[in-house]
Structures are given as C-alpha cells and as structure tokens.
Design an enzyme around this catalytic site. Sequence first.
Site, PDB file in Angstrom:
ATOM      1  N   THR A  34       0.768  -1.254  -0.070  1.00 44.22           N
ATOM      2  CA  THR A  34      -0.001   0.019  -0.071  1.00 44.22           C
ATOM      3  C   THR A  34       0.999   1.233   0.036  1.00 44.22           C
ATOM      4  O   THR A  34       2.021   1.104   0.501  1.00 44.22           O
ATOM      5  CB  THR A  34      -1.047  -0.095   0.914  1.00 44.22           C
ATOM      6  OG1 THR A  34      -0.290   0.301   2.487  1.00 44.22           O
ATOM      7  CG2 THR A  34      -1.907  -1.131   1.216  1.00 44.22           C
ATOM      8  N   GLY A  35       0.547   2.314  -0.648  1.00 48.05           N
ATOM      9  CA  GLY A  35       1.285   3.492  -0.798  1.00 48.05           C
ATOM     10  C   GLY A  35       2.501   3.336  -1.617  1.00 48.05           C
ATOM     11  O   GLY A  35       3.346   3.719  -1.535  1.00 48.05           O
ATOM     12  N   ALA A  36       2.209   2.627  -2.898  1.00 43.73           N
ATOM     13  CA  ALA A  36       3.506   2.249  -3.579  1.00 43.73           C
ATOM     14  C   ALA A  36       3.355   3.251  -4.727  1.00 43.73           C
ATOM     15  O   ALA A  36       4.309   3.334  -5.505  1.00 43.73           O
ATOM     16  CB  ALA A  36       2.868   1.087  -4.571  1.00 43.73           C
ATOM     17  N   SER A  37       2.859   4.447  -4.724  1.00 41.58           N
ATOM     18  CA  SER A  37       2.950   5.673  -5.761  1.00 41.58           C
ATOM     19  C   SER A  37       4.026   6.453  -5.412  1.00 41.58           C
ATOM     20  O   SER A  37       4.398   7.309  -6.154  1.00 41.58           O
ATOM     21  CB  SER A  37       1.639   6.253  -5.859  1.00 41.58           C
ATOM     22  OG  SER A  37       1.310   7.109  -4.725  1.00 41.58           O
ATOM     23  N   SER A  38       4.753   6.472  -4.061  1.00 46.23           N
ATOM     24  CA  SER A  38       5.645   7.562  -3.900  1.00 46.23           C
ATOM     25  C   SER A  38       6.625   6.919  -2.594  1.00 46.23           C
ATOM     26  O   SER A  38       6.273   5.917  -2.057  1.00 46.23           O
ATOM     27  CB  SER A  38       4.792   8.851  -3.271  1.00 46.23           C
ATOM     28  OG  SER A  38       5.561   9.539  -2.703  1.00 46.23           O
ATOM     29  N   GLY A  39       7.547   7.584  -2.373  1.00 47.01           N
ATOM     30  CA  GLY A  39       8.516   7.477  -1.479  1.00 47.01           C
ATOM     31  C   GLY A  39       8.962   6.214  -1.013  1.00 47.01           C
ATOM     32  O   GLY A  39       9.561   5.321  -1.925  1.00 47.01           O
ATOM     33  N   ILE A  40       8.757   5.544   0.107  1.00 43.39           N
ATOM     34  CA  ILE A  40       9.231   4.346   0.455  1.00 43.39           C
ATOM     35  C   ILE A  40       8.554   3.209  -0.305  1.00 43.39           C
ATOM     36  O   ILE A  40       9.101   2.006  -0.830  1.00 43.39           O
ATOM     37  CB  ILE A  40       8.963   4.210   2.164  1.00 43.39           C
ATOM     38  CG1 ILE A  40       9.850   5.101   2.808  1.00 43.39           C
ATOM     39  CG2 ILE A  40       9.072   2.656   2.527  1.00 43.39           C
ATOM     40  CD1 ILE A  40       9.382   4.971   4.212  1.00 43.39           C
ATOM     41  N   GLY A  41       7.118   3.314  -0.511  1.00 47.26           N
ATOM     42  CA  GLY A  41       6.366   2.117  -1.032  1.00 47.26           C
ATOM     43  C   GLY A  41       6.647   2.064  -2.562  1.00 47.26           C
ATOM     44  O   GLY A  41       6.921   0.864  -3.137  1.00 47.26           O
ATOM     45  N   TYR A 180      -0.572  13.055  13.786  1.00 39.07           N
ATOM     46  CA  TYR A 180       0.080  11.998  13.102  1.00 39.07           C
ATOM     47  C   TYR A 180       0.557  10.967  14.060  1.00 39.07           C
ATOM     48  O   TYR A 180       0.364   9.887  13.951  1.00 39.07           O
ATOM     49  CB  TYR A 180       1.385  12.660  12.296  1.00 39.07           C
ATOM     50  CG  TYR A 180       2.345  11.591  11.669  1.00 39.07           C
ATOM     51  CD1 TYR A 180       2.063  10.627  10.803  1.00 39.07           C
ATOM     52  CD2 TYR A 180       3.755  11.396  12.190  1.00 39.07           C
ATOM     53  CE1 TYR A 180       2.804   9.847  10.194  1.00 39.07           C
ATOM     54  CE2 TYR A 180       4.342  10.572  11.769  1.00 39.07           C
ATOM     55  CZ  TYR A 180       4.098   9.712  10.472  1.00 39.07           C
ATOM     56  OH  TYR A 180       4.941   8.822   9.851  1.00 39.07           O
TER      57      TYR A 180
HETATM   58  N1  LIG Z   1       9.251  10.135   5.519  1.00 35.25           N
HETATM   59  C1  LIG Z   1       9.511   9.749   6.819  1.00 35.25           C
HETATM   60  O1  LIG Z   1      10.136  10.335   7.561  1.00 35.25           O
HETATM   61  C2  LIG Z   1       8.884   8.639   7.468  1.00 35.25           C
HETATM   62  C3  LIG Z   1       9.438   8.115   8.963  1.00 35.25           C
HETATM   63  C4  LIG Z   1       8.719   7.162   9.483  1.00 35.25           C
HETATM   64  C5  LIG Z   1       7.597   6.320   9.038  1.00 35.25           C
HETATM   65  N2  LIG Z   1       7.070   7.063   7.769  1.00 35.25           N
HETATM   66  C6  LIG Z   1       6.118   6.209   7.093  1.00 35.25           C
HETATM   67  O2  LIG Z   1       6.355   5.352   5.999  1.00 35.25           O
HETATM   68  C7  LIG Z   1       5.055   5.409   5.037  1.00 35.25           C
HETATM   69  C8  LIG Z   1       5.354   5.775   3.819  1.00 35.25           C
HETATM   70  O3  LIG Z   1       5.608   7.233   3.859  1.00 35.25           O
HETATM   71  P1  LIG Z   1       6.709   8.019   2.854  1.00 35.25           P
HETATM   72  O4  LIG Z   1       7.718   8.722   3.836  1.00 35.25           O
HETATM   73  O5  LIG Z   1       7.069   7.062   1.760  1.00 35.25           O
HETATM   74  O6  LIG Z   1       5.386   9.161   2.175  1.00 35.25           O
HETATM   75  P2  LIG Z   1       4.990   9.564   0.632  1.00 35.25           P
HETATM   76  O7  LIG Z   1       6.178   9.500  -0.149  1.00 35.25           O
HETATM   77  O8  LIG Z   1       3.953  10.517   0.964  1.00 35.25           O
HETATM   78  O9  LIG Z   1       4.096   8.305   0.644  1.00 35.25           O
HETATM   79  C9  LIG Z   1       2.798   7.897   1.068  1.00 35.25           C
HETATM   80  C10 LIG Z   1       2.098   6.942   0.374  1.00 35.25           C
HETATM   81  O10 LIG Z   1       0.964   6.654   0.904  1.00 35.25           O
HETATM   82  C11 LIG Z   1      -0.130   6.792  -0.036  1.00 35.25           C
HETATM   83  N3  LIG Z   1      -1.408   7.299   0.558  1.00 35.25           N
HETATM   84  C12 LIG Z   1      -1.735   8.338   1.296  1.00 35.25           C
HETATM   85  N4  LIG Z   1      -2.735   8.407   1.633  1.00 35.25           N
HETATM   86  C13 LIG Z   1      -3.580   7.382   0.914  1.00 35.25           C
HETATM   87  C14 LIG Z   1      -5.009   7.084   0.909  1.00 35.25           C
HETATM   88  N5  LIG Z   1      -5.988   7.734   1.521  1.00 35.25           N
HETATM   89  N6  LIG Z   1      -5.166   6.059   0.243  1.00 35.25           N
HETATM   90  C15 LIG Z   1      -4.116   5.238  -0.642  1.00 35.25           C
HETATM   91  N7  LIG Z   1      -3.026   5.536  -0.309  1.00 35.25           N
HETATM   92  C16 LIG Z   1      -2.432   6.666   0.338  1.00 35.25           C
HETATM   93  C17 LIG Z   1       0.384   7.849  -1.058  1.00 35.25           C
HETATM   94  O11 LIG Z   1      -0.216   7.687  -2.267  1.00 35.25           O
HETATM   95  P3  LIG Z   1      -1.405   8.483  -2.924  1.00 35.25           P
HETATM   96  O12 LIG Z   1      -1.016   9.792  -2.527  1.00 35.25           O
HETATM   97  O13 LIG Z   1      -0.903   8.191  -4.636  1.00 35.25           O
HETATM   98  O14 LIG Z   1      -2.532   8.044  -2.380  1.00 35.25           O
HETATM   99  C18 LIG Z   1       1.697   7.505  -1.147  1.00 35.25           C
HETATM  100  O15 LIG Z   1       1.831   6.386  -1.926  1.00 35.25           O
HETATM  101  C19 LIG Z   1       3.995   5.901   6.000  1.00 35.25           C
HETATM  102  O16 LIG Z   1       3.243   5.319   6.855  1.00 35.25           O
HETATM  103  C20 LIG Z   1       4.856   6.863   6.937  1.00 35.25           C
HETATM  104  O17 LIG Z   1       4.104   6.936   8.165  1.00 35.25           O
HETATM  105  C21 LIG Z   1       7.733   7.922   7.084  1.00 35.25           C
END
Ligand SMILES: NC(=O)c1ccc[n+]([C@@H]2O[C@H](COP(=O)([O-])OP(=O)(O)OC[C@H]3O[C@@H](n4cnc5c(N)ncnc54)[C@H](OP(=O)(O)O)[C@@H]3O)[C@@H](O)[C@H]2O)c1
Length: 287
Positions: A34-41, A180
């Site tokens: 899940t969340g495969a469109s950006s960042g970690i996913g 958050y």
């Molecule tokens: N970045 C950090 O510093 C950090 C640190 C600790 C933990 N994390 C965790 O890592 C995970 C990934 O975050 P990231 O940093 O890779 O951020 P990101 O680049 O913003 O990616 C977030 C992903 O979640 C998806 N998403 C958000 N809302 C959604 C919804 N309502 N339905 C379906 N998909 C949804 C987004 O896709 P769409 O917008 O296309 O829906 C996107 O693919 C999160 O759970 C975050 O809490 C991040």
Amino acid sequence: MRRYSMLERLLFPSSGLNEDKLIKAISGKTILVTGASSGIGEQIALLLGKYPVHLVLVARREDKLLAVKGQIESNEKTQITVVTADLRRDEDMEALLDILREERNAPDIVVSNAGLSIRRSIYDSLDRFHDYARTMSINYLAPVKLLLSVIPVLERRQGQIIHVSTINTSLIPLPHWAAYQASKAAFDTWFRSAAPELNAAGIAMTSIYLPLVRTPMIEPTAAYRTAPAMSPEHVARIIAKSMYTKGRTWRPWWLFTGQAASLMFRGLWESWMPRKLRKRRDSHGDA
Ligand SMILES: NC(=O)c1ccc[n+]([C@@H]2O[C@H](COP(=O)([O-])OP(=O)(O)OC[C@H]3O[C@@H](n4cnc5c(N)ncnc54)[C@H](OP(=O)(O)O)[C@@H]3O)[C@@H](O)[C@H]2O)c1
C-alpha cells in the site's frame, strides 16, 4: 540515490541484503504494497520488481502507480496489478478487498505502508478536527480493515505482515505532531497486540520503526531539509531483508538511547518544552 553524509553513514549503516535468500523467500509470491506511488512504497515496488513475484500496488494516484509499473515492466519478470484506491473510502476499500479475494491476487506478504503525516499546532487545529479524522482513517482504521480481511489467506499461506512505523511511537511525543503521532501509535499498539495471536497461527509480523526518511512526506517541513535522514532506497532494502529474516522488528541501532532518555528526562522535557514554546509564541506570535 543521494549519497549519505558521514553522520548519516554512522546513523544508518548499510543493511546488507542477500539477494539469493530474498529470491528464495519471495519467488512466486504475491506481495501487496500500500502507498506504492511514492517514497518508501515506490522504492519497495521498484526493488521487488526485479524478481519473479506478483506485486499488487495500491495508492490513489493512478498516473504515479502506472509510472512505477512502467519502470518494472521493462524487467519482464514481475506480474503487476495496479489498484487505484483511496483507502479511507469504504467503496474503494471494498473494491480492493474484492480484488484480493480472487485467488490469483491473494497476498502472501502485505507491506502496510500507506500513510499521511500532518504537522500542525493544536492552536492551528482548533477548527480542524478533520485532520484527526483523516490521519486516524489512513494510518489506523484502513490498515486494520485491510488486515482483518486478509488474515485468513495469510494464515493459509503462512505469510507475513510488514508494518512501516516510526521511531516516534517509542519516544516522547513531539509538539505539533499530535494527529500523526497518535494515529501511528494507535496502529502500532493494534499490531503489537495482534502479533502473538497471528504468530501462533503461523503469520510472521514485522514492525519497521523508521527515523526520518527523505521522501515527499517530509518536504513541507523546512527543518527536516538539512536533518540527517535515511534514503527510501535504503529503507526498501531493509523491508526486503525482513522478508527472509522474518524479524519481529527493525529499528535504528541508536533508538535505545532515545527511549532511555524519553523515560529518564520526561519531567525535564515537559517543563522545558512549554517555556521554549512560550518564548517562540511571544516573539513570533506562533502557537
Ligand atoms: N518519511 C518519513 O520520514 C517517515 C518516517 C517514519 C515512518 N514513515 C512512514 O512511512 C510510510 C510511507 O511514507 P513515505 O515517507 O514514503 O511518504 P509518501 O512519499 O508521502 O508516501 C505515502 C504513500 O501513501 C499513499 N497514501 C496516502 N494516503 C492514501 C490514501 N488515502 N489511500 C491510499 N494511499 C494513500 C500515497 O499515495 P497517493 O497519494 O497516491 O494516494 C503514497 O504512496 C508512512 O506510513 C509513514 O508514516 C515515514
């Protein structure tokens, strides 16, 4: 991929991914991200897309998912199913669950990664209850609903759930991150509470506790632009490694010092932080 600074190399040492073990663990498996469109996913999808697996990639932005799919397809080893869904919406969730009920899409491994972060002070949130509703909705309720539905198939396949969490769930909560942090802590508690039962049924449960990761999620926070942060490619390797180690947790080696400090200095922190915020409020009119 951005090169790490000296400090980042110390804080985030390389994780040593064994490709042979990974291939053995995941070949022929269906992996839901899940969340495969950006960042970690996105980086998990690109990494796993080098291997003979079936990836089910979920997010709201179809164009981004299709771009990820396009990059993977050139490898020709991977089967990819793209599902466009806003996981906060019941209709979208039900449509995804229907897709996952089809035997060919039933997951062996779920990477529960989609998430939303909001940085906003309580005083800027007085008329924004919806911030709390939407963070709880995507960071807590959506993964719970998804997992409740796929637990039977994961048990049948002796599969794995990998939960992308944050180190903040083990540390003193920071001001301005209430929505958050509360939602991530809620899911972490659910996950840890469910883990013994699911382990007993043969499902591996892995929590990945991440520090700052340089993804679009942290871009709006100016202070994070120069702070030490992991790369999403590095995080993807850690998550992939957990697919053959099946470890219960991954956390940065230094987290225990933060946890100890959170316990020892809570009183000090709670008297110092209001003074700091009051000073800032007096000088900037900032809540
Ligand atoms: N970045 C950090 O510093 C950090 C640190 C600790 C933990 N994390 C965790 O890592 C995970 C990934 O975050 P990231 O940093 O890779 O951020 P990101 O680049 O913003 O990616 C977030 C992903 O979640 C998806 N998403 C958000 N809302 C959604 C919804 N309502 N339905 C379906 N998909 C949804 C987004 O896709 P769409 O917008 O296309 O829906 C996107 O693919 C999160 O759970 C975050 O809490 C991040």
